[in-house]
Design an enzyme around this catalytic site. Structure first.
Site, PDB file in Angstrom:
ATOM      1  N   ASP A 120      42.656  43.625  41.587  1.00  0.00           N
ATOM      2  CA  ASP A 120      41.347  43.334  40.991  1.00  0.00           C
ATOM      3  C   ASP A 120      40.576  42.315  41.822  1.00  0.00           C
ATOM      4  OD1 ASP A 120      39.239  42.710  39.254  1.00  0.00           O
ATOM      5  OD2 ASP A 120      40.504  41.485  37.941  1.00  0.00           O
ATOM      6  N   HIS A 136      39.359  37.371  34.595  1.00  0.00           N
ATOM      7  CA  HIS A 136      39.731  37.867  35.922  1.00  0.00           C
ATOM      8  C   HIS A 136      40.245  36.741  36.813  1.00  0.00           C
ATOM      9  CE1 HIS A 136      37.825  41.836  35.276  1.00  0.00           C
ATOM     10  NE2 HIS A 136      36.977  41.148  34.534  1.00  0.00           N
TER      11      HIS A 136
END
Length: 552
Positions: free
Chosen positions: A192, A365
């Site tokens: 990611d 994140h």
């Protein structure tokens, strides 16, 4: 004998959203995630954006399953649209499964779909692939990374993740298992990239709970909080703080209500007794004793917060007795809509707290140091940054080099590019069909490029309609054409131009007559072409031209 693994990103590269990746080895394909994207400001009338699944459709008989890493829209939002065309089983964890079931039920697809609900740590086989679910921290429960074992090695697909050492629930990311896989040998890492531009570490979700406590303490106003509906841990923290200060909690917004119901049934939330009340009872309670949790953190039109801000909500009226807390960050592209809602809340006299420096929101994140940790633990031979705009992928690739991955072993791919991996090499040369499918309305009507081009022209230059009356017997124009404009000019201000357009229309019809052209389609085409050319020369604008012939 096949000795190469193909990884085919169909969405999520060079963009935020519509994450979807196909893994192919020999005759077997598995698909990871099936997300939707949000339309750009210039996508007029578009509701959602879906990945183009032409390649999967052409290879439907080879697909062994769809694996979902977590329940956010950019990873599951396209599931109902894709399952209309592909009959494939789904493998995921309980909360994600429940959220997908809600979607499939709305689309009348639930009873035709196989959903296999797994646990963290589950290992299962799909064709030549073996898949393992590994617990990660994110802003929704049941988020997992995948260890995908192929005939030539193991690939780690992180999904969305962060490293939270003090999570609200579920425990810390399983770094031990990731490290173990790294020691055993990881062929490739797909990681990611969303937060790669942020140095350091992403803050713990618990920080938000501490901020809520400070904002509740001593407050005599009604508190209205908006956040992402799927952030179960944040909902839990809001409810806990409300209970601590003796406040009742009501929910407004269908998606929020659905998530709360599902999370409670699955025991992902623990609601204290006598805290929740129906929304219609809130106005009967003292303001200092109520909290309303609302959808609309992105300023979405028709969301609960939007309707409250613009006095369209049937039950809640905003005024100076309200403290509105926006516990979310703007998804790129939503800044203007959020600002408009905040301005309107201030107009109503409410106190609005939205400053990102107050720890009202933390990212789900990984920031740079967490991404480095993932690279250090897994020690991949090949590295493929995913989930991010192009600059983010480049930045993530630079981190990969810092962490020891050779530059020749790092691939910056694009949607549709086929990444071929052998035990010793990686290349990205072939391409399959990919792109964006634009959906207008809840029915899933696909919008083609011609429609979008017309919408752009209408938005930018308006429309000119030329109505011509023709005799049904002689096929001649029998009266002066009528010129109607919308979004182009006002007739009163441009009588001379209107007269010129009538002249061009007459000349076009006369030219057709002189050439013995009596087909109405051909006549309309000539009128459209000549008027379009005239308008561009005289106004430097290109409105949509619609010639209409009425037979009398």
């Amino acid at each position: 004998m096949v000795s190469k693994l193909k990884i085919i990103p169909l969405g999520g590269l060079g963009e935020i959203g519509k994450n979807m990746t196909a893994y192919e080895f020999g005759s077997d394909i598995i698909v990871v995630d099936c997300g939707m994207g949000f339309p750009d400001e210039d996508m007029y009338g578009v509701d959602i954006v879906l990945p183009d699944i032409s390649y999967l459709r052409a290879n439907a008989d080879r697909i062994k399953g769809l694996i979902l890493t977590h329940g956010h829209e950019d990873h599951i939002g396209a599931v109902p649209y894709v399952l209309r065309e592909l009959d494939i089983p789904i493998y995921t964890l309980p909360l994600t499964a429940a959220l997908v079931e809600l979607k499939l039920e709305e689309h009348d697809l639930l009873y035709n779909t196989q959903i296999f609900t797994k646990k963290v740590g589950s290992v299962f086989r799909l064709g030549c692939f073996t898949v393992e679910f590994i617990h990660v921290n994110h802003s929704i429960p049941d988020a997992v990374a995948l260890a995908i074992t192929t005939p030539i090695g193991t690939v780690i697909h992180t999904g969305d993740f962060k490293i939270d050492v003090t999570p609200v629930a579920e425990g810390m990311i399983d770094l031990a298992r990731l490290g173990q896989l790294g020691n055993e040998g990881v062929l490739a890492l797909l990681s990611d990239s969303t937060n790669v531009e942020k140095p350091g570490y992403s803050a713990s979700e618990r920080k938000v709970g501490q901020s809520f406590d400070k904002l509740f303490m001593g407050c005599d106003k009604r508190i209205i909080i908006t956040t992402f509906a799927s952030n179960v841990h944040r909902l839990q923290q809001i409810i806990n703080v409300a209970a601590k200060y003796g406040r009742k909690v009501a929910i407004t917004g269908r998606s929020m209500e659905n998530v709360l119901r599902v999370a409670t049934v699955l025991s992902y939330m623990d609601i204290p007794e006598d805290v929740m009340v129906d929304l219609d009872k809130v106005n009967k309670l003292p303001r200092s004793k109520t909290v309303i949790i609302s959808t609309g953190s992105q300023g979405e039109a028709m969301s609960a917060l939007y309707r409250m801000a613009f006095s369209e909500h049937k039950q809640i009226k905003i005024d100076a007795g309200d403290r509105v807390i926006i516990s979310a960050s703007a998804i790129p592209g939503n800044e203007n809509t959020i600002s408009r809602v905040i301005d309107e809340l201030f107009h109503k006299g409410a106190e609005v707290i939205y400053d990102k420096h107050t720890d009202l929101h933390v990212s789900g994140h990984a920031s740079q140091e967490e991404q480095k940790t993932m690279l250090a633990l897994t020690k991949p031979r090949f590295f493929i940054p995913v989930h991010g705009e192009y600059r983010m992928l480049i930045k993530h690739a630079e981190l990969g080099k810092i962490m020891g991955v050779p530059a020749k072993n790092i691939v910056i791919a694009e949607n549709g590019k086929v990444i071929e991996i052998s035990k010793k090499s990686i290349r990205c040369e072939e391409t399959v069909t990919s792109g964006a499918i634009l959906v207008d309305g809840s029915g899933g009507g696909e919008i083609g490029s011609v429609v979008m081009r017309d919408r752009h022209r209408l938005a930018e230059d308006g429309m000119v309609v030329v109505v011509m009356a023709f005799s049904a017997e002689s096929h001649e124009m029998i009266s002066e054409p009528e010129i109607v404009t919308r979004g182009f000019i006002y007739v009163k201000e441009a009588e001379e131009l209107i007269d010129e357009l009538k002249r061009v229309t007459f000349e076009s019809v006369d030219a057709c007559d002189a050439q013995h052209i009596y087909d109405y389609t051909a006549i309309k085409s000539r009128v459209k072409s000549n008027i379009s050319g005239y308008l561009y020369k005289s106004t430097r604008r290109s409105p949509m031209i619609l010639p209409v012939i009425v037979e009398v």
